[in-house]
Design an enzyme around this catalytic site. Sequence first.
Site, short mmCIF file in Angstrom:
data_model
loop_
_atom_site.label_atom_id
_atom_site.label_comp_id
_atom_site.label_asym_id
_atom_site.label_seq_id
_atom_site.Cartn_x
_atom_site.Cartn_y
_atom_site.Cartn_z
CG ASP A 37 -10.96 -0.35 5.89
OD1 ASP A 37 -10.88 -0.63 4.58
OD2 ASP A 37 -10.33 0.55 6.20
CE LYS A 80 -6.82 6.43 4.53
NZ LYS A 80 -6.51 5.13 4.92
CD GLU A 102 -11.93 2.83 4.30
OE1 GLU A 102 -10.82 3.16 4.17
OE2 GLU A 102 -12.62 3.09 5.17
CE LYS A 117 -9.18 -0.02 9.84
NZ LYS A 117 -8.66 0.48 8.36
CG ASP A 145 -7.97 3.88 2.02
OD1 ASP A 145 -7.20 4.91 1.48
OD2 ASP A 145 -7.96 3.35 3.06
#
Length: 365
Positions: free
Chosen positions: A189, A264, A215, A162, A240
């Site tokens: 991400d 998702k 991401e 992250k 995303d």
Amino acid sequence: MKIVQIEATCISLPLNTDLNISGGKYNRADRVYVKITTDQGIYGWGEAAPIPQYAEETMESVKFIIDKYLAPLLIGQDPMNLAQIHEQMKVIKGNNFAKAAIDFACYDISGKALGVPVYTLLGGKYRDKVAIGQSIGIKSIDHAVEEAHKYAEEGFQSIKIKIGIDPDHDVKTVGAIRERLPDIPIRVDANQGYRLEQAIHALSRMEEYNLLLIEQPVPKWDLDGMAELCRLLRTPILADESLYTIHDAVQLIKHKAADIFNIKIMKPGGLYPSLKIAGMAEAAGIPLSIGSMIEAGVGTAAGAHFAAAVKYLEYPSDIKGPTLYSDDVLQEPVRIEKGFTYVPDGPGLGVEVDQEKINHYKVDL
């Protein structure tokens, strides 16, 4: 077969690690578990996994929408008629996480009624297990390196780092993990954390460390920025937060703003609309990763069935929510080991909820 009862229960489950991302930090996960019962005595379970820092729904709003609007709307409907169920739910705008919980439960019922796993209802399966990665929140470099090493030792197929708050710290963290783990695939991400200029500067430096993918580096609305990064960087860009609905998928394709789709199943409202996005990606030649809202057992099982049924799943997925929990609410957990989530083979979602655990973790609003 008709729906006779829809019960929504709020629960709060403890995480086994603080999850720090550019949108916030939390150590518990609020979930809404939904049980739908039919006039034939067959019942199904669904799960909503709202993360307020990420989506526009909360545990409280999900329960309210289900109790006040969706349940009265769907009582008397055939749970196996998913097309009509979703048409009925369109009367309520948005609230896709609440709708996803209904969708999962209806698929669970349908599979149980027919004696087949949900992946059969989605067209069959391409795979029995799904390669998964593990995520490392934003933290000190030393702690991030040790956590990455632990996950690699446990067999995870990739490490997701992250990023998105401090670009210089992000670059150093990625470099340190790559030095410790020279061979493992690394994805980063930002959870929308960078401005375009920051993203270009930081990510071009990170590319020196052989990234698997990048991401959602910039805000979800910045499709021009996403397209620019797709053009400038050699590492594939994964959408995303920019990808919620089939309409978002159209815009990403038109703008050439994503090299990979992260689907998702919570975001578009369940398995039924997620299949449509997967079909659009296949038609556009865009490969997939299946993401996660850190769902607990039921949502993870639904994600595993979906991942089994889509064709171009070319990147490790995030269907590993239970690995981040101290406890779950299933009688028997979804099998997750050595970097893979195994697709349940029982009827419906192939998992059974432990009602005592639901009661134990229940939150009274």
